[in-house]
Motif scaffolding. Structure first.
Motif, PDB file in Angstrom:
ATOM      1  N   PHE A   8     -17.569 -20.606  87.588  1.00  0.00           N
ATOM      2  CA  PHE A   8     -18.277 -21.747  88.169  1.00  0.00           C
ATOM      3  C   PHE A   8     -19.785 -21.496  88.249  1.00  0.00           C
ATOM      4  O   PHE A   8     -20.580 -22.425  88.055  1.00  0.00           O
ATOM      5  CB  PHE A   8     -17.716 -22.072  89.553  1.00  0.00           C
ATOM      6  N   PHE A  11     -20.985 -21.887  84.643  1.00  0.00           N
ATOM      7  CA  PHE A  11     -20.820 -23.267  84.187  1.00  0.00           C
ATOM      8  C   PHE A  11     -21.842 -24.192  84.836  1.00  0.00           C
ATOM      9  O   PHE A  11     -22.472 -25.015  84.152  1.00  0.00           O
ATOM     10  CB  PHE A  11     -19.402 -23.742  84.500  1.00  0.00           C
ATOM     11  N   GLU A  12     -22.022 -24.061  86.154  1.00  0.00           N
ATOM     12  CA  GLU A  12     -22.973 -24.937  86.851  1.00  0.00           C
ATOM     13  C   GLU A  12     -24.389 -24.757  86.314  1.00  0.00           C
ATOM     14  O   GLU A  12     -25.095 -25.735  86.034  1.00  0.00           O
ATOM     15  CB  GLU A  12     -22.954 -24.665  88.354  1.00  0.00           C
ATOM     16  N   ILE A  15     -24.662 -26.068  82.502  1.00  0.00           N
ATOM     17  CA  ILE A  15     -24.819 -27.506  82.282  1.00  0.00           C
ATOM     18  C   ILE A  15     -26.150 -28.004  82.837  1.00  0.00           C
ATOM     19  O   ILE A  15     -26.725 -28.968  82.319  1.00  0.00           O
ATOM     20  CB  ILE A  15     -23.645 -28.311  82.889  1.00  0.00           C
ATOM     21  N   ASP A  16     -26.648 -27.335  83.869  1.00  0.00           N
ATOM     22  CA  ASP A  16     -27.971 -27.693  84.376  1.00  0.00           C
ATOM     23  C   ASP A  16     -29.028 -27.445  83.301  1.00  0.00           C
ATOM     24  O   ASP A  16     -29.922 -28.271  83.084  1.00  0.00           O
ATOM     25  CB  ASP A  16     -28.280 -26.872  85.627  1.00  0.00           C
ATOM     26  N   ILE A  44     -27.420 -33.963  87.489  1.00  0.00           N
ATOM     27  CA  ILE A  44     -26.496 -33.098  86.745  1.00  0.00           C
ATOM     28  C   ILE A  44     -25.644 -32.278  87.702  1.00  0.00           C
ATOM     29  O   ILE A  44     -24.438 -32.087  87.482  1.00  0.00           O
ATOM     30  CB  ILE A  44     -27.280 -32.180  85.785  1.00  0.00           C
ATOM     31  N   LYS A  45     -26.245 -31.796  88.782  1.00  0.00           N
ATOM     32  CA  LYS A  45     -25.478 -31.043  89.778  1.00  0.00           C
ATOM     33  C   LYS A  45     -24.360 -31.906  90.361  1.00  0.00           C
ATOM     34  O   LYS A  45     -23.238 -31.438  90.579  1.00  0.00           O
ATOM     35  CB  LYS A  45     -26.404 -30.547  90.892  1.00  0.00           C
ATOM     36  N   TYR A  48     -21.474 -32.420  87.881  1.00  0.00           N
ATOM     37  CA  TYR A  48     -20.636 -31.216  87.940  1.00  0.00           C
ATOM     38  C   TYR A  48     -19.717 -31.259  89.159  1.00  0.00           C
ATOM     39  O   TYR A  48     -18.503 -31.035  89.063  1.00  0.00           O
ATOM     40  CB  TYR A  48     -21.555 -29.994  87.976  1.00  0.00           C
ATOM     41  N   LYS A  49     -20.287 -31.579  90.310  1.00  0.00           N
ATOM     42  CA  LYS A  49     -19.489 -31.643  91.532  1.00  0.00           C
ATOM     43  C   LYS A  49     -18.442 -32.755  91.460  1.00  0.00           C
ATOM     44  O   LYS A  49     -17.291 -32.564  91.868  1.00  0.00           O
ATOM     45  CB  LYS A  49     -20.400 -31.885  92.738  1.00  0.00           C
ATOM     46  N   TYR A  52     -15.492 -31.821  89.370  1.00  0.00           N
ATOM     47  CA  TYR A  52     -14.713 -30.788  90.069  1.00  0.00           C
ATOM     48  C   TYR A  52     -13.870 -31.416  91.177  1.00  0.00           C
ATOM     49  O   TYR A  52     -12.675 -31.111  91.316  1.00  0.00           O
ATOM     50  CB  TYR A  52     -15.633 -29.720  90.662  1.00  0.00           C
ATOM     51  N   TYR A 106     -14.867 -21.855  93.279  1.00  0.00           N
ATOM     52  CA  TYR A 106     -15.912 -22.881  93.349  1.00  0.00           C
ATOM     53  C   TYR A 106     -16.757 -22.717  94.609  1.00  0.00           C
ATOM     54  O   TYR A 106     -17.999 -22.762  94.559  1.00  0.00           O
ATOM     55  CB  TYR A 106     -15.276 -24.268  93.324  1.00  0.00           C
TER      56      TYR A 106
END
Length: 276
Positions: A8, A11-12, A15-16, A44-45, A48-49, A52, A106
């Motif tokens: 996580f 990944f976070e 993608i950011d 973007i954050k 992602y959230k 999830y 996470y």
């Protein structure tokens, strides 16, 4: 849990790094480049959230459906009051451990992100740091002590956050004027989960839990942390309704829940801006 935490975190931030420049093309701010970057990273954050939360909410429901702990409020036929049945030797549902390892990873990644990678100058930094610490403690505690009600608690929180995350995404895009179409369903889910369902879980933990078979300090700390979360729920709900009030009566709406210092000057939009 270590593997999921690393996943996580990577990944976070991945993608950011890769998706923020893409979102800048549809960001609502196109004049101030610094503000555009802040808004895009924030969007973007939340993408992602959001994914999830949707994924783990679905995962939790599939794992828990049919179990004796799921009440009608969450689509089941039983009651939260049964959560201590057969404790501590109850049989875990299939994929229960995998679900918990995912959620632990996470939340641990979120805590590490907050401690070492986020801006400590944010006005809500302490608030969010405490939230991460309490959440990690509750998730780990409920799994290690084998308390079944921990899984519905995660379901309630993740379900209520899923639509809110996408509301924040839209708010940072050039389509923000259409946000009310998603905001009000998101508000309904939030209130239903956090202000109606979660208080019943808290009541169950306080009055329907046999703490005598546990360490004398464990259950009081669990109850205290859940109570702290409930206070935060009511506070954040107040802020959500304050957004509605500001929009209809003052002509502006601020993202006063997910604010930070670097974006506080660019988080306000008003009806006059829409007409320009």
């Amino acid at each position: 849990m270590v593997l999921s935490t690393v996943f996580f975190l990577v990944f976070e931030n991945g993608i950011d790094y890769f998706l923020t420049p893409l979102f800048e093309k549809v960001c609502r701010e196109q004049v101030d480049l610094e503000a555009r970057k802040v808004r895009s990273k924030k969007a973007i954050k939340n993408i992602y959230k959001g994914f999830y939360f949707i994924g783990t909410t679905t995962f939790a429901y599939l794992v828990l459906k049919g179990s004796y702990i799921m009440p009608p409020l969450l689509g089941g036929d039983d009651s939260f009051y049964e959560h201590f049945t057969h404790y501590p030797y109850w049989e875990r549902p299939q994929y229960y451990t995998e679900f918990y390892m995912t959620c632990m990873g996470y939340n641990m990644a979120g805590l590490l992100q907050e401690l070492f990678l986020e801006d400590k100058g944010r006005s809500d930094y302490i608030e969010m740091l405490l939230h991460h610490i309490v959440t990690v403690y509750l998730v780990v505690f409920s799994y290690v002590t084998n308390i079944f009600i921990g899984a519905p608690i995660i379901l309630v929180h993740n379900a209520s956050d899923s639509l809110i995350s996408f509301v924040r995404v839209i708010n940072e895009s050039k389509y923000y004027a259409k946000n009310p179409f998603l905001f009000f369903p998101a508000l309904f889910v939030w209130v239903y989960m956090r202000c109606i369902t979660f208080p019943q879980i808290l009541y169950t933990v306080i009055f329907y839990t046999n703490h005598e078979i546990m360490h004398p300090l464990l259950m009081p700390s669990f109850r205290l942390c859940l109570s702290f979360l409930q206070v935060l729920h009511y506070y954040w709900t107040f802020l959500l309704f304050k957004i509605i009030y500001n929009y209809f009566f003052k002509g502006q709406a601020d993202d006063i829940i997910n604010k930070n210092k670097s974006s506080s000057d660019v988080d306000t939009f008003n009806k006059k801006d829409k007409q320009q």
